[in-house]
Design a protein around this motif. Structure first.
Motif, PDB file in Angstrom:
ATOM      1  N   ASP A 145     -11.039  -1.288  -1.065  1.00  0.00           N
ATOM      2  CA  ASP A 145     -12.021  -0.849   0.040  1.00  0.00           C
ATOM      3  C   ASP A 145     -12.926  -2.117   0.647  1.00  0.00           C
ATOM      4  O   ASP A 145     -12.998  -2.407   1.731  1.00  0.00           O
ATOM      5  N   ILE A 146     -12.818  -3.193  -0.287  1.00  0.00           N
ATOM      6  CA  ILE A 146     -13.797  -4.303  -0.011  1.00  0.00           C
ATOM      7  C   ILE A 146     -12.879  -5.094   1.004  1.00  0.00           C
ATOM      8  O   ILE A 146     -13.305  -5.703   1.902  1.00  0.00           O
ATOM      9  N   GLN A 147     -11.675  -5.392   0.656  1.00  0.00           N
ATOM     10  CA  GLN A 147     -10.440  -5.916   1.786  1.00  0.00           C
ATOM     11  C   GLN A 147     -10.573  -5.186   2.960  1.00  0.00           C
ATOM     12  O   GLN A 147     -10.530  -5.830   3.977  1.00  0.00           O
ATOM     13  N   ARG A 148     -10.377  -3.916   3.002  1.00  0.00           N
ATOM     14  CA  ARG A 148     -10.415  -3.194   4.338  1.00  0.00           C
ATOM     15  C   ARG A 148     -11.546  -3.448   4.948  1.00  0.00           C
ATOM     16  O   ARG A 148     -11.730  -3.576   6.268  1.00  0.00           O
ATOM     17  N   ALA A 149     -13.093  -3.448   4.322  1.00  0.00           N
ATOM     18  CA  ALA A 149     -14.171  -3.673   5.016  1.00  0.00           C
ATOM     19  C   ALA A 149     -14.300  -5.200   5.751  1.00  0.00           C
ATOM     20  O   ALA A 149     -14.658  -5.261   6.733  1.00  0.00           O
ATOM     21  N   LEU A 150     -13.834  -5.989   4.824  1.00  0.00           N
ATOM     22  CA  LEU A 150     -13.874  -7.315   5.538  1.00  0.00           C
ATOM     23  C   LEU A 150     -12.740  -7.637   6.476  1.00  0.00           C
ATOM     24  O   LEU A 150     -13.122  -8.543   7.446  1.00  0.00           O
ATOM     25  N   GLU A 152     -11.918  -5.269   8.767  1.00  0.00           N
ATOM     26  CA  GLU A 152     -12.805  -4.694  10.146  1.00  0.00           C
ATOM     27  C   GLU A 152     -13.895  -5.437  10.471  1.00  0.00           C
ATOM     28  O   GLU A 152     -14.108  -5.577  11.705  1.00  0.00           O
ATOM     29  N   ARG A 153     -14.715  -6.318   9.663  1.00  0.00           N
ATOM     30  CA  ARG A 153     -15.701  -7.028   9.976  1.00  0.00           C
ATOM     31  C   ARG A 153     -15.278  -8.051  10.862  1.00  0.00           C
ATOM     32  O   ARG A 153     -15.799  -8.649  11.708  1.00  0.00           O
ATOM     33  N   SER A 154     -14.293  -8.699  10.388  1.00  0.00           N
ATOM     34  CA  SER A 154     -13.688  -9.989  10.998  1.00  0.00           C
ATOM     35  C   SER A 154     -12.990  -9.826  12.466  1.00  0.00           C
ATOM     36  O   SER A 154     -12.968 -10.444  13.275  1.00  0.00           O
ATOM     37  N   ARG A 155     -12.793  -8.514  12.714  1.00  0.00           N
ATOM     38  CA  ARG A 155     -12.382  -7.976  14.332  1.00  0.00           C
ATOM     39  C   ARG A 155     -13.289  -8.049  15.010  1.00  0.00           C
ATOM     40  O   ARG A 155     -14.292  -8.243  15.293  1.00  0.00           O
TER      41      ARG A 155
END
Length: 155
Positions: A145-150, A152-155
């Motif tokens: 979940d953390i990797q997925r959130a990071l 998404e944030r970098s897009r």
């Protein structure tokens, strides 16, 4: 001049890391027949339900399935026969002491080629309880979940 030995993984025992805590790992050679090595080069091996046993001062790998070599005819061996592992006496005595005193288990973690030799990575393991497995799965889900959130944030 000595060349670096190239490691090529044949198979890994993912179930072992799920079911056990690996306390220590040891590299061992394995005694195989010619057609078994050819079958390993093709990747026809299953480590899932295998374990190691110490009998009369020798270590044996049991339950490992190497599929018969398709062009091997009469030279093929039994796919699940026990195979002798090649270790020094002091390593065997160390393992025996750990197994007897602390109630640990010897489990093969991976099988690989090191140069032209087949090697087995053995793990001195302690069994996980159900709540340990649940905690590991929760940690993996949290990291995912953390990797997925990071991402998404970098897009």
């Amino acid at each position: 001049m000595e060349q670096k030995k190239q490691l090529r993984t044949i198979a890994q025992n993912k179930k072992a890391r799920h079911d056990y805590f690996v306390i220590e790992s040891i590299e061992a050679g394995i005694s195989l027949a010619g057609t078994e090595v050819k079958s390993l080069r093709a990747g026809n091996v299953n480590l899932k339900d295998s374990w190691c046993d110490i009998y009369k001062g020798e270590v044996f790998l049991r339950g490992m399935h190497i599929s018969p070599y398709e062009k091997g005819n009469i030279f093929n061996r039994d796919p699940v026969r026990e195979r002798k592992l090649l270790l020094h006496k002091r390593e065997i005595y160390h393992l025996l002491g750990q197994i007897k005193q602390e109630g640990l288990t010897l489990i093969p973690l991976s099988l690989y080629f090191k140069g032209q030799h087949v090697k087995v990575q053995l793990g001195l393991c302690k069994g996980k309880k159900l709540y340990d497995k649940r905690a590991d799965m929760a940690n993996k889900a949290a990291k995912r979940d953390i990797q997925r959130a990071l991402k998404e944030r970098s897009r």
